[in-house]
Write a protein that holds these residues in place. Structure first.
Motif, short mmCIF file in Angstrom:
data_model
loop_
_atom_site.label_atom_id
_atom_site.label_comp_id
_atom_site.label_asym_id
_atom_site.label_seq_id
_atom_site.Cartn_x
_atom_site.Cartn_y
_atom_site.Cartn_z
N UNK A 160 0.84 -1.19 0.00
CA UNK A 160 0.00 0.00 0.00
C UNK A 160 0.88 1.24 0.00
N UNK A 161 0.41 2.36 -0.56
CA UNK A 161 1.22 3.59 -0.64
C UNK A 161 1.36 4.25 0.74
N UNK A 162 2.36 5.09 0.86
CA UNK A 162 2.57 5.85 2.09
C UNK A 162 1.81 7.17 1.97
N UNK A 163 0.64 7.22 2.52
CA UNK A 163 -0.22 8.40 2.46
C UNK A 163 -0.79 8.67 3.85
N UNK A 164 -1.02 9.94 4.17
CA UNK A 164 -1.63 10.28 5.45
C UNK A 164 -3.15 10.06 5.41
N UNK A 165 -3.75 10.33 4.25
CA UNK A 165 -5.20 10.18 4.11
C UNK A 165 -5.54 10.00 2.63
N UNK A 166 -6.73 9.51 2.37
CA UNK A 166 -7.20 9.35 1.00
C UNK A 166 -8.17 10.48 0.67
N UNK A 167 -8.09 10.97 -0.56
CA UNK A 167 -8.98 12.04 -1.00
C UNK A 167 -10.37 11.49 -1.31
N UNK A 168 -11.37 12.38 -1.16
CA UNK A 168 -12.74 12.08 -1.54
C UNK A 168 -13.12 12.93 -2.74
N UNK A 169 -14.10 12.48 -3.51
CA UNK A 169 -14.59 13.28 -4.63
C UNK A 169 -15.27 14.54 -4.11
N UNK A 170 -15.39 15.55 -4.98
CA UNK A 170 -15.92 16.85 -4.57
C UNK A 170 -17.39 16.76 -4.17
N UNK A 171 -17.72 17.51 -3.13
CA UNK A 171 -19.11 17.69 -2.71
C UNK A 171 -19.47 19.14 -2.97
N UNK A 172 -20.46 19.37 -3.81
CA UNK A 172 -20.85 20.72 -4.21
C UNK A 172 -21.85 21.30 -3.20
N UNK A 173 -21.54 22.45 -2.61
CA UNK A 173 -22.42 23.10 -1.63
C UNK A 173 -23.10 24.32 -2.22
N UNK A 174 -23.01 24.49 -3.53
CA UNK A 174 -23.58 25.68 -4.17
C UNK A 174 -25.07 25.82 -3.86
N UNK A 175 -25.46 27.00 -3.35
CA UNK A 175 -26.86 27.30 -3.08
C UNK A 175 -27.43 26.65 -1.84
N UNK A 176 -26.66 25.94 -1.06
CA UNK A 176 -27.17 25.29 0.14
C UNK A 176 -27.38 26.29 1.27
N UNK A 177 -28.48 26.08 2.03
CA UNK A 177 -28.76 26.97 3.17
C UNK A 177 -29.06 26.18 4.45
N UNK A 178 -28.84 24.88 4.41
CA UNK A 178 -29.05 24.05 5.60
C UNK A 178 -28.17 22.80 5.50
N UNK A 179 -28.05 22.12 6.61
CA UNK A 179 -27.24 20.90 6.63
C UNK A 179 -27.83 19.86 5.69
#
Length: 314
Positions: A275-294
């Motif tokens: 396995x590679x030496x990495x601190x963490x794995x990236x996640x795909x983008x989450x778009x928050x455009x226009x959001x006004x609540x959780x």
């Protein structure tokens, strides 16, 4: 006088016979006296060959009968000599309450009649068969046996499941889930060794509504599936690094991101890989455009080349 009779053998014999006859008359008269006795008989239901029960008598219902005959006969009868029957096959029209007579069968030499219930009302409903799309759950996953990890995969030869049951419940079924028992997902052992030979087994067919909820009151059905395994290289747990894109509605800001689960397992695709030496794995983008609540979103784990990750989405 009495002494003279007792000293006479013939007189004693005659007296004994007379006393015996008198006793016999008394006994026979008692045994032949009329008598009534109440018995409780379990109700046996004969199901309809086509219709299912919509409303009917509760399970475990008993029928009271009265046996009327000579005391000698009545005293000898037992409840198991009788059968109380309610025959649903007499119903001619579904969806309509139908009164049915309770029929009792018993010994031909005994007089009896039904006390209660003499009649019961039942409502039957049509049955139907329906084929719906089926998915396997869980379709794939990782199990550990003797500190070794294996990926299982469940294969089905059919894309649709055939379901049968009450028509009024069957109408709500939109698809089905094929469930494999968790205890059967691990590869079996043969002579103490792990056996990776593909295995055919029965999966439970769970009927689901349009909302994904199980539809009740349908018979339990099964479908045959095949289970295969492959051994995996040792894995390593990694934390995850979320990525946010876009901007929320004016006046709002992102105050926090929670990832569930918090870690995933990364492993090489082949045994012996690293396995590679990495601190963490990236996640795909989450778009928050226009959001006004959780809100909740699904993000895929960005997998390095030559690696496998479990789970693939968080």
């Amino acid at each position: 006088m009495m002494e003279r009779i007792l000293n006479n053998d013939l007189a004693v014999k005659i007296l004994s016979v007379l006393l015996g006859l008198l006793l016999w008359v008394v006994v026979i008269r008692d045994y032949n006296a009329p008598e009534n006795r109440t018995l409780s008989i379990p109700l046996t239901v004969i199901q309809h060959p086509v219709y299912a029960v919509y409303e009917g008598p509760p399970e475990g219902l008993t029928v009271e009968i009265q046996v009327s005959d000579r005391k000698l006969v009545v005293g000898a009868v037992r409840p198991e000599q009788f059968t109380a029957i309610l025959d649903y096959s007499q119903v001619k029209e579904p969806g309509k309450p139908t009164p049915l007579d309770v029929r009792v069968n018993g010994p031909s030499n005994v007089s009896f009649f039904v006390i209660s219930p003499k009649q019961l009302t039942v409502t039957l409903i049509e049955q139907a068969t329906k084929a719906v799309p089926a998915r396997i759950e869980p379709e794939s996953g990782v199990v550990t046996v003797d500190e070794r990890e294996f990926r299982y995969t469940v294969h089905s030869s059919v894309e649709r499941a055939s379901l049968s049951g009450r028509k009024d419940f069957l109408q709500y079924v939109k698809n089905a889930r094929l469930e494999v028992p968790r205890e059967q997902l691990a590869p079996p052992k043969k002579d103490g060794l792990i056996d990776l030979t593909p295995l055919r087994l029965s999966a439970r067919v769970v009927p689901l509504s349009e909302m994904g909820e199980q539809v009740p009151n349908l018979p339990t059905m099964t479908a045959e599936v095949e289970l295969t395994w492959e051994e995996l290289a040792p894995g390593k747990a990694y934390s995850l690094k979320p990525a946010i894109a876009g901007s929320p509605t004016v006046g709002y800001e992102v105050t926090g991101v929670r990832v569930e689960p918090g870690t995933v397992t990364l492993r090489p695709t082949a045994l012996g890989g690293k396995v590679p030496t990495l601190e963490a794995l990236d996640l795909s983008l989450v778009d928050v455009t226009g959001q006004s609540k959780s809100f909740t979103a699904t993000a895929r784990v960005v997998v390095p080349p030559g690696m496998l990750v479990s789970p693939e989405e968080v």
